[in-house]
Design a protein around this motif. Structure first.
Motif, PDB file in Angstrom:
ATOM      1  N   UNK A  77     -14.463  -6.777   4.301  1.00  0.00           N
ATOM      2  CA  UNK A  77     -14.863  -6.353   2.967  1.00  0.00           C
ATOM      3  C   UNK A  77     -15.126  -4.862   2.897  1.00  0.00           C
ATOM      4  N   UNK A  78     -15.785  -4.328   3.935  1.00  0.00           N
ATOM      5  CA  UNK A  78     -16.064  -2.890   3.996  1.00  0.00           C
ATOM      6  C   UNK A  78     -14.758  -2.105   4.089  1.00  0.00           C
ATOM      7  N   UNK A  79     -13.841  -2.578   4.915  1.00  0.00           N
ATOM      8  CA  UNK A  79     -12.553  -1.887   5.085  1.00  0.00           C
ATOM      9  C   UNK A  79     -11.760  -1.881   3.786  1.00  0.00           C
ATOM     10  N   UNK A  80     -11.735  -3.021   3.086  1.00  0.00           N
ATOM     11  CA  UNK A  80     -10.981  -3.109   1.836  1.00  0.00           C
ATOM     12  C   UNK A  80     -11.584  -2.195   0.766  1.00  0.00           C
ATOM     13  N   UNK A  81     -12.914  -2.188   0.665  1.00  0.00           N
ATOM     14  CA  UNK A  81     -13.560  -1.338  -0.330  1.00  0.00           C
ATOM     15  C   UNK A  81     -13.325   0.133  -0.029  1.00  0.00           C
ATOM     16  N   UNK A  82     -13.385   0.514   1.240  1.00  0.00           N
ATOM     17  CA  UNK A  82     -13.147   1.911   1.623  1.00  0.00           C
ATOM     18  C   UNK A  82     -11.727   2.322   1.291  1.00  0.00           C
ATOM     19  N   UNK A  83     -10.758   1.460   1.587  1.00  0.00           N
ATOM     20  CA  UNK A  83      -9.358   1.763   1.282  1.00  0.00           C
ATOM     21  C   UNK A  83      -9.136   1.903  -0.225  1.00  0.00           C
ATOM     22  N   UNK A  84      -9.717   0.981  -0.988  1.00  0.00           N
ATOM     23  CA  UNK A  84      -9.568   1.027  -2.449  1.00  0.00           C
ATOM     24  C   UNK A  84     -10.216   2.297  -3.018  1.00  0.00           C
ATOM     25  N   UNK A  85     -11.393   2.639  -2.503  1.00  0.00           N
ATOM     26  CA  UNK A  85     -12.082   3.840  -2.981  1.00  0.00           C
ATOM     27  C   UNK A  85     -11.259   5.090  -2.698  1.00  0.00           C
ATOM     28  N   UNK A  86     -10.706   5.160  -1.496  1.00  0.00           N
ATOM     29  CA  UNK A  86      -9.878   6.308  -1.119  1.00  0.00           C
ATOM     30  C   UNK A  86      -8.680   6.438  -2.046  1.00  0.00           C
ATOM     31  N   UNK A  87      -8.020   5.316  -2.326  1.00  0.00           N
ATOM     32  CA  UNK A  87      -6.823   5.328  -3.160  1.00  0.00           C
ATOM     33  C   UNK A  87      -7.163   5.680  -4.611  1.00  0.00           C
ATOM     34  N   UNK A  88      -8.156   4.999  -5.171  1.00  0.00           N
ATOM     35  CA  UNK A  88      -8.482   5.189  -6.586  1.00  0.00           C
ATOM     36  C   UNK A  88      -9.057   6.572  -6.854  1.00  0.00           C
ATOM     37  N   UNK A  89      -9.945   7.026  -5.978  1.00  0.00           N
ATOM     38  CA  UNK A  89     -10.544   8.340  -6.168  1.00  0.00           C
ATOM     39  C   UNK A  89      -9.492   9.427  -6.013  1.00  0.00           C
ATOM     40  N   UNK A  90      -8.658   9.307  -4.985  1.00  0.00           N
ATOM     41  CA  UNK A  90      -7.628  10.311  -4.734  1.00  0.00           C
ATOM     42  C   UNK A  90      -6.673  10.482  -5.899  1.00  0.00           C
ATOM     43  N   UNK A  91      -6.364   9.380  -6.581  1.00  0.00           N
ATOM     44  CA  UNK A  91      -5.431   9.436  -7.711  1.00  0.00           C
ATOM     45  C   UNK A  91      -6.016  10.161  -8.917  1.00  0.00           C
ATOM     46  N   UNK A  92      -7.327  10.202  -9.018  1.00  0.00           N
ATOM     47  CA  UNK A  92      -7.969  10.815 -10.178  1.00  0.00           C
ATOM     48  C   UNK A  92      -8.077  12.334 -10.065  1.00  0.00           C
ATOM     49  N   UNK A  93      -7.941  12.853  -8.862  1.00  0.00           N
ATOM     50  CA  UNK A  93      -8.230  14.264  -8.614  1.00  0.00           C
ATOM     51  C   UNK A  93      -6.962  15.087  -8.432  1.00  0.00           C
ATOM     52  N   UNK A  94      -7.079  16.365  -8.726  1.00  0.00           N
ATOM     53  CA  UNK A  94      -5.947  17.268  -8.609  1.00  0.00           C
ATOM     54  C   UNK A  94      -5.821  17.869  -7.220  1.00  0.00           C
ATOM     55  N   UNK A 205     -12.761  15.024 -13.749  1.00  0.00           N
ATOM     56  CA  UNK A 205     -11.590  14.144 -13.624  1.00  0.00           C
ATOM     57  C   UNK A 205     -11.905  12.784 -13.005  1.00  0.00           C
ATOM     58  N   UNK A 206     -13.060  12.672 -12.368  1.00  0.00           N
ATOM     59  CA  UNK A 206     -13.381  11.439 -11.655  1.00  0.00           C
ATOM     60  C   UNK A 206     -14.081  10.463 -12.601  1.00  0.00           C
ATOM     61  N   UNK A 207     -13.277   9.559 -13.162  1.00  0.00           N
ATOM     62  CA  UNK A 207     -13.773   8.530 -14.061  1.00  0.00           C
ATOM     63  C   UNK A 207     -13.029   7.249 -13.758  1.00  0.00           C
ATOM     64  N   UNK A 208     -13.751   6.189 -13.397  1.00  0.00           N
ATOM     65  CA  UNK A 208     -13.096   4.926 -13.047  1.00  0.00           C
ATOM     66  C   UNK A 208     -14.044   3.751 -13.236  1.00  0.00           C
ATOM     67  N   UNK A 209     -13.494   2.557 -13.171  1.00  0.00           N
ATOM     68  CA  UNK A 209     -14.301   1.352 -13.258  1.00  0.00           C
ATOM     69  C   UNK A 209     -14.890   1.031 -11.878  1.00  0.00           C
ATOM     70  N   UNK A 210     -16.115   0.580 -11.879  1.00  0.00           N
ATOM     71  CA  UNK A 210     -16.766   0.233 -10.608  1.00  0.00           C
ATOM     72  C   UNK A 210     -15.973  -0.852  -9.892  1.00  0.00           C
ATOM     73  N   UNK A 211     -15.385  -1.773 -10.635  1.00  0.00           N
ATOM     74  CA  UNK A 211     -14.609  -2.864 -10.039  1.00  0.00           C
ATOM     75  C   UNK A 211     -13.450  -2.338  -9.182  1.00  0.00           C
ATOM     76  N   UNK A 212     -12.960  -1.135  -9.495  1.00  0.00           N
ATOM     77  CA  UNK A 212     -11.862  -0.567  -8.731  1.00  0.00           C
ATOM     78  C   UNK A 212     -12.267  -0.189  -7.319  1.00  0.00           C
ATOM     79  N   UNK A 213     -13.579  -0.063  -7.072  1.00  0.00           N
ATOM     80  CA  UNK A 213     -14.070   0.303  -5.754  1.00  0.00           C
ATOM     81  C   UNK A 213     -14.452  -0.915  -4.897  1.00  0.00           C
ATOM     82  N   UNK A 214     -14.460  -2.074  -5.531  1.00  0.00           N
ATOM     83  CA  UNK A 214     -14.927  -3.292  -4.858  1.00  0.00           C
ATOM     84  C   UNK A 214     -13.764  -4.129  -4.326  1.00  0.00           C
ATOM     85  N   UNK A 215     -13.994  -4.857  -3.220  1.00  0.00           N
ATOM     86  CA  UNK A 215     -12.920  -5.713  -2.685  1.00  0.00           C
ATOM     87  C   UNK A 215     -12.684  -6.941  -3.551  1.00  0.00           C
TER      88      UNK A 215
END
Length: 215
Positions: A77-94, A205-215
């Motif tokens: 669960x920790x690994x999945x959340x970390x991967x999702x956070x990395x992907x979602x956050x990275x996409x929001x930033x320039x 630029x960093x605006x997202x749903x909390x669900x996007x960070x969760x496994x």
């Protein structure tokens, strides 16, 4: 009469027995000693332990305020959340931002934590690691480490002046957002549920749903 009394007092002081004088010295020496203090490592000590083989390259440790702390194993669960956070956050930033995953940051001469996500300035770091002035947001993904992440680590990041600190609570499925560090703590603390959208106070630029960070 007055002169005689004064002379008697002086004689009494001189006639104090060696035993009574020794007792007075022992009472002075019997003052409680200060409690033992833990040894605090510096960043230089920390790397030296790696150079001589006491700390191995694959050891999961970090330096927190002079203490070498073992990091808990990364569960699915920790690994999945970390991967999702990395992907979602990275996409929001320039391109002016860099999103780092489980890489150390150097906060001081005695603190080098390894946050799950750190959003930093895109640049070449003089010593190879981001310093507080290079860091915008730090994200920790928490299940078994929640008490530490909401306690000592929060205060450590605030004392270093990190503008914004997020803690993804996997157990309660909420996001803690801390902002505006002052006096060794954060002045603002907001808790967002999974269905909510969170807007970073520091990075527009960093605006997202909390669900996007969760496994």
């Amino acid at each position: 009469m007055v002169a005689l009394a004064s002379k008697s007092v002086k004689t009494a002081r001189r006639s104090a027995s060696p035993r009574s004088r020794q007792k007075g010295v022992m009472q002075q020496e019997a003052r409680p000693l200060p409690p033992p203090q833990p040894f605090r490592f510096t960043v230089k000590d920390y790397y030296r332990l790696g150079e001589i083989g006491i700390l191995k390259e694959d050891d999961r440790v970090e330096l927190i305020q002079g203490e070498i702390v073992m990091m808990p194993p990364i569960d699915p669960g920790h690994a999945e959340s970390t991967d999702r956070s990395l992907l979602k956050v990275g996409r929001k930033l320039g391109p002016e931002f860099r999103t780092r995953c489980q890489q150390p940051v150097r906060l001081s001469g005695s603190s080098e934590p390894v946050p799950d996500i750190s959003i930093v300035r895109e640049k070449s770091y003089r010593n190879g690691l981001p310093a507080p002035e290079d860091i915008y947001v730090i994200v920790e993904v928490s299940n078994t480490s929640l008490k530490e992440d909401l306690g000592r680590k929060k205060l450590m990041y605030a004392a270093a002046g990190i503008p914004e600190y997020w803690v993804v609570d996997l157990n309660a499925r909420v996001l803690h957002v801390f902002a505006r560090p002052k006096g060794g703590d954060y002045m603002e603390h907001h808790i967002h549920e999974a269905k909510e959208t969170v807007q970073s106070i520091t990075l527009k630029p960093l605006k997202l749903k909390v669900a996007e960070l969760l496994p």
